[in-house]
Design a protein around this motif. Structure first.
Motif, mmCIF file in Angstrom:
data_model
loop_
_atom_site.group_PDB
_atom_site.id
_atom_site.type_symbol
_atom_site.label_atom_id
_atom_site.label_comp_id
_atom_site.label_asym_id
_atom_site.label_seq_id
_atom_site.Cartn_x
_atom_site.Cartn_y
_atom_site.Cartn_z
ATOM 1 N N MET A 152 42.283 46.242 33.030
ATOM 2 C CA MET A 152 42.876 44.913 33.219
ATOM 3 C C MET A 152 41.794 43.844 33.258
ATOM 4 O O MET A 152 41.968 42.752 32.715
ATOM 5 C CB MET A 152 43.718 44.872 34.497
ATOM 6 N N GLU A 153 40.670 44.147 33.878
ATOM 7 C CA GLU A 153 39.556 43.192 33.927
ATOM 8 C C GLU A 153 39.003 42.955 32.531
ATOM 9 O O GLU A 153 38.708 41.818 32.151
ATOM 10 C CB GLU A 153 38.457 43.691 34.863
ATOM 11 N N LEU A 154 38.873 44.016 31.751
ATOM 12 C CA LEU A 154 38.408 43.874 30.375
ATOM 13 C C LEU A 154 39.369 42.998 29.571
ATOM 14 O O LEU A 154 38.942 42.104 28.837
ATOM 15 C CB LEU A 154 38.258 45.243 29.713
ATOM 16 N N ALA A 155 40.664 43.236 29.719
ATOM 17 C CA ALA A 155 41.664 42.433 29.007
ATOM 18 C C ALA A 155 41.583 40.964 29.415
ATOM 19 O O ALA A 155 41.654 40.069 28.563
ATOM 20 C CB ALA A 155 43.067 42.984 29.269
ATOM 21 N N THR A 156 41.389 40.710 30.677
ATOM 22 C CA THR A 156 41.261 39.332 31.164
ATOM 23 C C THR A 156 40.036 38.664 30.548
ATOM 24 O O THR A 156 40.103 37.521 30.092
ATOM 25 C CB THR A 156 41.163 39.309 32.697
ATOM 26 N N GLY A 177 40.489 53.091 36.857
ATOM 27 C CA GLY A 177 40.397 52.887 35.415
ATOM 28 C C GLY A 177 41.347 51.810 34.930
ATOM 29 O O GLY A 177 41.002 50.994 34.078
ATOM 30 N N GLU A 178 42.561 51.796 35.484
ATOM 31 C CA GLU A 178 43.527 50.764 35.111
ATOM 32 C C GLU A 178 43.028 49.381 35.512
ATOM 33 O O GLU A 178 43.176 48.416 34.759
ATOM 34 C CB GLU A 178 44.878 51.043 35.761
ATOM 35 N N ARG A 179 42.408 49.286 36.657
ATOM 36 C CA ARG A 179 41.863 48.000 37.102
ATOM 37 C C ARG A 179 40.726 47.538 36.197
ATOM 38 O O ARG A 179 40.629 46.366 35.864
ATOM 39 C CB ARG A 179 41.378 48.090 38.550
ATOM 40 N N ARG A 180 39.867 48.467 35.799
ATOM 41 C CA ARG A 180 38.783 48.103 34.881
ATOM 42 C C ARG A 180 39.341 47.658 33.540
ATOM 43 O O ARG A 180 38.843 46.709 32.927
ATOM 44 C CB ARG A 180 37.806 49.274 34.718
ATOM 45 N N THR A 186 44.457 40.821 46.548
ATOM 46 C CA THR A 186 44.682 42.074 45.830
ATOM 47 C C THR A 186 43.448 42.540 45.081
ATOM 48 O O THR A 186 43.351 43.694 44.704
ATOM 49 C CB THR A 186 45.850 41.932 44.839
ATOM 50 N N ASP A 187 42.482 41.646 44.852
ATOM 51 C CA ASP A 187 41.266 42.014 44.140
ATOM 52 C C ASP A 187 40.321 42.866 44.990
ATOM 53 O O ASP A 187 39.416 43.487 44.452
ATOM 54 C CB ASP A 187 40.499 40.774 43.666
ATOM 55 N N ILE A 188 40.519 42.890 46.300
ATOM 56 C CA ILE A 188 39.604 43.632 47.152
ATOM 57 C C ILE A 188 40.188 44.955 47.645
ATOM 58 O O ILE A 188 39.577 45.649 48.413
ATOM 59 C CB ILE A 188 39.145 42.770 48.360
ATOM 60 N N ASP A 189 41.374 45.308 47.164
ATOM 61 C CA ASP A 189 41.951 46.608 47.513
ATOM 62 C C ASP A 189 41.074 47.713 46.956
ATOM 63 O O ASP A 189 40.528 47.604 45.871
ATOM 64 C CB ASP A 189 43.356 46.764 46.940
ATOM 65 N N ILE A 190 40.975 48.791 47.686
ATOM 66 C CA ILE A 190 40.205 49.938 47.242
ATOM 67 C C ILE A 190 41.122 50.825 46.411
ATOM 68 O O ILE A 190 42.244 51.120 46.799
ATOM 69 C CB ILE A 190 39.638 50.711 48.441
#
Length: 86
Positions: A27-31, A22-25, A10-14
């Motif tokens: 979530m990465e920041l939160a992680t 933006g939501e993915r970024r 799921t990390d390589i989905d476009i």
């Protein structure tokens, strides 16, 4: 090459659109903040406090208007007059 974390399918989905990206970024920041908090809770709190101040500044001083509950209380604490993150 340096590897950070474990790569899932799921990390390589476009991203479909900018909002999803933006939501993915976010979530990465939160992680990453959780990882810092596990190692150094004081540093993580300082980073969050600085982020709150920066977001409030970027939003013309009304960032806390978009928050409620514990998040609003945290922003009120950080943004109180005379209080500034170290």
């Amino acid at each position: 090459m340096t590897t950070f974390g474990h790569l899932e399918d799921t990390d390589i989905d476009i991203a479909i659109d900018e909002r999803e990206a933006g939501e993915r970024r976010g979530m990465e920041l939160a992680t990453r903040l959780r990882m810092v908090a596990a190692e150094d809770p004081d540093l993580a709190q300082e980073l969050v406090d600085n982020l709150i101040v920066a977001l409030d500044k970027a939003m013309g001083g009304n960032f806390r208007d978009y928050l409620d509950g514990d998040a609003r209380a945290a922003a009120d604490r950080v943004l109180a007059p005379g209080n500034s993150p170290s």
